[in-house]
Design an enzyme around this catalytic site. Sequence first.
Site, short mmCIF file in Angstrom:
data_model
loop_
_atom_site.label_atom_id
_atom_site.label_comp_id
_atom_site.label_asym_id
_atom_site.label_seq_id
_atom_site.Cartn_x
_atom_site.Cartn_y
_atom_site.Cartn_z
N HIS A 89 0.87 -1.37 -0.10
CA HIS A 89 -0.24 -0.14 -0.09
C HIS A 89 0.92 1.12 -0.04
O HIS A 89 0.55 2.13 -0.82
CB HIS A 89 -0.96 -0.06 1.20
CG HIS A 89 -1.87 1.36 1.44
ND1 HIS A 89 -2.87 1.59 1.22
CD2 HIS A 89 -1.26 2.34 2.17
CE1 HIS A 89 -3.26 2.69 1.44
NE2 HIS A 89 -2.32 3.42 2.04
N GLU A 90 1.99 1.49 0.82
CA GLU A 90 2.66 2.43 0.98
C GLU A 90 3.46 2.49 -0.32
O GLU A 90 3.85 3.58 -0.91
CB GLU A 90 3.58 2.58 1.90
CG GLU A 90 2.95 2.02 3.51
CD GLU A 90 1.92 3.55 3.82
OE1 GLU A 90 2.12 4.49 3.03
OE2 GLU A 90 0.96 3.28 4.35
N HIS A 150 1.66 4.46 -2.89
CA HIS A 150 1.61 5.87 -2.82
C HIS A 150 2.68 6.41 -3.54
O HIS A 150 2.61 7.50 -4.10
CB HIS A 150 1.66 6.40 -1.50
CG HIS A 150 0.05 6.23 -0.43
ND1 HIS A 150 -0.94 6.85 -0.82
CD2 HIS A 150 -0.14 5.64 0.69
CE1 HIS A 150 -1.89 6.64 -0.26
NE2 HIS A 150 -1.44 6.06 0.89
N GLU A 188 -6.57 7.01 -0.87
CA GLU A 188 -6.30 5.60 -0.03
C GLU A 188 -6.89 4.65 -0.56
O GLU A 188 -6.20 3.54 -0.72
CB GLU A 188 -6.93 6.03 1.36
CG GLU A 188 -6.31 6.86 2.18
CD GLU A 188 -4.87 6.65 2.45
OE1 GLU A 188 -4.60 5.26 2.64
OE2 GLU A 188 -4.22 7.37 2.72
#
Length: 294
Positions: free
Chosen positions: A130-131, A134, A204
């Site tokens: 997930h990071e 980003h 998100e």
Amino acid sequence: MKNQIKTILLLGVMSAILVSIGGALGPGYLVLFGVLALAMNLGAYFMSDRIVLAVHRAAEVSPLEAPGLHRMVDELSSRAGIPKPRVYVIPDAQPNAFATGRNPEHGVVAVTEGIMQLLSERELRGVLAHEIAHIKNRDILVSTIAAAFASGITWVAHAVSFAGIFGGSSDDEEGASPLGGLALAIVAPIAATLVQLGISRSREYMADELGAKLSGDPEALASALSKLEHGVALVPPETARPATASLFIMNPLAGAGSVLKWFSTHPTTEERVSRLLSMASSGRTARGFSSVMA
């Protein structure tokens, strides 16, 4: 281009808040705070990642110190087609993580000590994916600048309040009254935080989806989010600040039991988990991974 426009607008709005503080203090402060706003613009763009990491006392760890973290970050960043981000650990028992850096070449992934204790390796891999998503999506510059600028505005407002209360005089035309300084200490940080709410919560959802495709395991991220929601509610943050809350995968102030919860920049965990489980059941992860590498 869209994120570049957002960055310019964000810097403009944050600068306006800072100059407004100077205007509220008196005409003699406008030039000073204008120069301060310019300096913070340059600092926020080039040093925002270091500012945020310093706020949370994050320390970079080597592959020898954290071989498992480095192995997963290396694998996932390779799948995403970006340079390997630097890896940092935050000395905080609350389970959480964030990414920072102005572009993929300066990317950083930071995790708390608490998240490494709470999650399984599979779940932690989902969070790291997930990071890294980003960073791949190039949306961390906007949120990192917002966090750095909001931190700076909060510090300036508190400094002005201190000077106004202990050194100011309501009879001095060029000075700030104690009441005015106190009002600035309250209003300015809230204004800066409200600007952060303008950063779309869709970032998100996008990071969840791309992270699930990178890891090939949306259920792991869904499980991690559920655990993190409970963990954040149970463990008070040691380093979290309202100004930087939007950076984390889970709002670190969700369990604060105060109005700080109202300023959440995150969508609900239930909706995020539902979307990830829907991806898993429909098999979209496997089909969609090829488009990630395009």
